[in-house]
Motif scaffolding. Sequence first.
Motif, PDB file in Angstrom:
ATOM      1  N   VAL A 273      -1.480  -5.862 -18.990  1.00 31.75           N
ATOM      2  CA  VAL A 273      -2.078  -7.181 -19.209  1.00 31.75           C
ATOM      3  C   VAL A 273      -0.983  -8.225 -19.016  1.00 31.75           C
ATOM      4  CG1 VAL A 273      -3.200  -8.720 -20.862  1.00 31.75           C
ATOM      5  CG2 VAL A 273      -3.834  -6.298 -20.791  1.00 31.75           C
ATOM      6  N   LEU A 274      -1.196  -9.122 -18.054  1.00 36.01           N
ATOM      7  CA  LEU A 274      -0.187 -10.117 -17.691  1.00 36.01           C
ATOM      8  C   LEU A 274      -0.679 -11.533 -17.957  1.00 36.01           C
ATOM      9  CD1 LEU A 274       1.029  -8.687 -14.258  1.00 36.01           C
ATOM     10  CD2 LEU A 274       2.319  -8.711 -16.404  1.00 36.01           C
ATOM     11  N   THR A 275       0.146 -12.308 -18.655  1.00 38.53           N
ATOM     12  CA  THR A 275      -0.132 -13.738 -18.854  1.00 38.53           C
ATOM     13  C   THR A 275       1.108 -14.587 -18.620  1.00 38.53           C
ATOM     14  OG1 THR A 275       0.341 -13.571 -21.231  1.00 38.53           O
ATOM     15  CG2 THR A 275      -1.955 -13.285 -20.552  1.00 38.53           C
ATOM     16  N   SER A 292      -5.607 -11.660 -26.752  1.00 38.32           N
ATOM     17  CA  SER A 292      -6.795 -12.504 -26.795  1.00 38.32           C
ATOM     18  C   SER A 292      -7.293 -12.823 -25.390  1.00 38.32           C
ATOM     19  CB  SER A 292      -6.489 -13.799 -27.559  1.00 38.32           C
ATOM     20  OG  SER A 292      -7.637 -14.602 -27.689  1.00 38.32           O
ATOM     21  N   VAL A 293      -6.365 -13.175 -24.489  1.00 32.92           N
ATOM     22  CA  VAL A 293      -6.747 -13.469 -23.113  1.00 32.92           C
ATOM     23  C   VAL A 293      -7.280 -12.205 -22.432  1.00 32.92           C
ATOM     24  CG1 VAL A 293      -5.850 -14.141 -20.846  1.00 32.92           C
ATOM     25  CG2 VAL A 293      -5.187 -15.435 -22.879  1.00 32.92           C
ATOM     26  N   GLY A 294      -6.657 -11.070 -22.712  1.00 30.85           N
ATOM     27  CA  GLY A 294      -7.132  -9.805 -22.148  1.00 30.85           C
ATOM     28  C   GLY A 294      -8.553  -9.486 -22.561  1.00 30.85           C
ATOM     29  N   GLY A 298     -12.158  -9.435 -20.239  1.00 30.40           N
ATOM     30  CA  GLY A 298     -12.896  -8.179 -20.200  1.00 30.40           C
ATOM     31  C   GLY A 298     -12.027  -6.980 -19.889  1.00 30.40           C
ATOM     32  N   GLN A 299     -10.691  -7.151 -20.002  1.00 30.13           N
ATOM     33  CA  GLN A 299      -9.789  -6.037 -19.725  1.00 30.13           C
ATOM     34  C   GLN A 299      -9.768  -5.024 -20.869  1.00 30.13           C
ATOM     35  OE1 GLN A 299      -6.489  -8.863 -18.807  1.00 30.13           O
ATOM     36  NE2 GLN A 299      -6.090  -7.544 -17.049  1.00 30.13           N
ATOM     37  N   LEU A 300      -9.652  -5.514 -22.098  1.00 27.14           N
ATOM     38  CA  LEU A 300      -9.552  -4.626 -23.259  1.00 27.14           C
ATOM     39  C   LEU A 300     -10.945  -4.289 -23.776  1.00 27.14           C
ATOM     40  CD1 LEU A 300      -6.609  -6.358 -25.168  1.00 27.14           C
ATOM     41  CD2 LEU A 300      -6.493  -4.483 -23.530  1.00 27.14           C
ATOM     42  N   LYS A 301     -11.214  -2.990 -23.880  1.00 26.57           N
ATOM     43  CA  LYS A 301     -12.532  -2.535 -24.319  1.00 26.57           C
ATOM     44  C   LYS A 301     -12.391  -1.551 -25.472  1.00 26.57           C
ATOM     45  CE  LYS A 301     -14.801  -3.096 -19.815  1.00 26.57           C
ATOM     46  NZ  LYS A 301     -13.691  -3.821 -19.193  1.00 26.57           N
ATOM     47  N   VAL A 306      -3.973   1.277 -26.253  1.00 23.54           N
ATOM     48  CA  VAL A 306      -3.131   0.124 -25.914  1.00 23.54           C
ATOM     49  C   VAL A 306      -1.739   0.332 -26.489  1.00 23.54           C
ATOM     50  CG1 VAL A 306      -2.842  -2.373 -26.167  1.00 23.54           C
ATOM     51  CG2 VAL A 306      -5.146  -1.399 -25.919  1.00 23.54           C
ATOM     52  N   VAL A 307      -0.716   0.090 -25.680  1.00 23.26           N
ATOM     53  CA  VAL A 307       0.671   0.104 -26.148  1.00 23.26           C
ATOM     54  C   VAL A 307       1.199  -1.321 -26.113  1.00 23.26           C
ATOM     55  CG1 VAL A 307       3.021   0.883 -25.691  1.00 23.26           C
ATOM     56  CG2 VAL A 307       1.115   2.468 -25.394  1.00 23.26           C
TER      57      VAL A 307
END
Length: 324
Positions: A273-275, A292-294, A298-301, A306-307
């Motif tokens: 996940v890149l911001t 939060s942005v992820g 819709g990336q995080l489900k 998650v690491v």
Amino acid sequence: MTTRAVVEGVGHYLPERVVPNSEFEATLDTSDEWIRARSGIERRHFAAEGETTSDLAAAAARAALANVGLAPDDLDTIIVATSTPDLTFPSVATMVQERLGMTRGFAFDVQAVCAGFVYALANANALIVSGQARRVMVIGAETFSRIMDWTDRSTCVLFGDGAGALILTAAEGDGSGADRGILATDLHSDGRFRDILYVDGGVSKTGTTGHLRMAGKEVFRHAVEKLAETAHAALEKAHLSAADVDWIVPHQANIRIIAATAKKMGLPMDRVVLTVADHGNTSAASIPLALSVGCQRGQLKPGQLVVIEAIGGGLAWGSVVLRW
């Protein structure tokens, strides 16, 4: 049965002012191309005049509460990770507690610079697992624009302001790696390296706020080595491996550090996940902002592994393995 600290909600806040790389060209020997090539950063947000870290933190907290329809008094604890508090004391966390209208529980700050959110998550997890709290709000909030030396092109173009918040709640699991929630944490520090990333002012030493100072090459070298090591250590504690990971959510400091760490872990960049391009380095706020942005993207489900990993001044570093 095993008590787990499960992610219940997320939220974030970014100041209105967006600062593109080109804005630095008027005062520094730099360029948009130079900044992008060395950091991956394209823009960042700066807090407005009079806008404080507690303002950002409270806004992110409200967003996280709204995300899951909770009231402030549904919380037992607020932990804020920050290195740029409004005041020496009281803590930003107690200010957020008051802003939210939370009339119960307790609140405190954690200071581990860019690793602060990882340290705060580990503390929140311990409170929940031990039964001292059932629902904890963990916030990362920074106004690093207030400690920049605007003549130092190697540092001032890298940082931004913002806040992110995560709500953890107690839930029962069977004790396996399939449980939702925090599965393992891994924390480290080594004060011998304090001189490669620090602020040159403080209450008892200079009586001034000071400015951030960084030996970039040394920080880069330690970051790549230590982030991969701590991520693997946390996965081992959870009896999992890199092959099980759905997403890495790293501290968003530098795209080259992020890419090198992912490579060391044997994971492709499309699982990161890149911001960093939009936020710059927001220190302790960068990971909760990215979470939060992820989620918004819709990336995080639910159910994904998650690491989370970060390194900051101290040096302090660590990781958290959790199932979303």
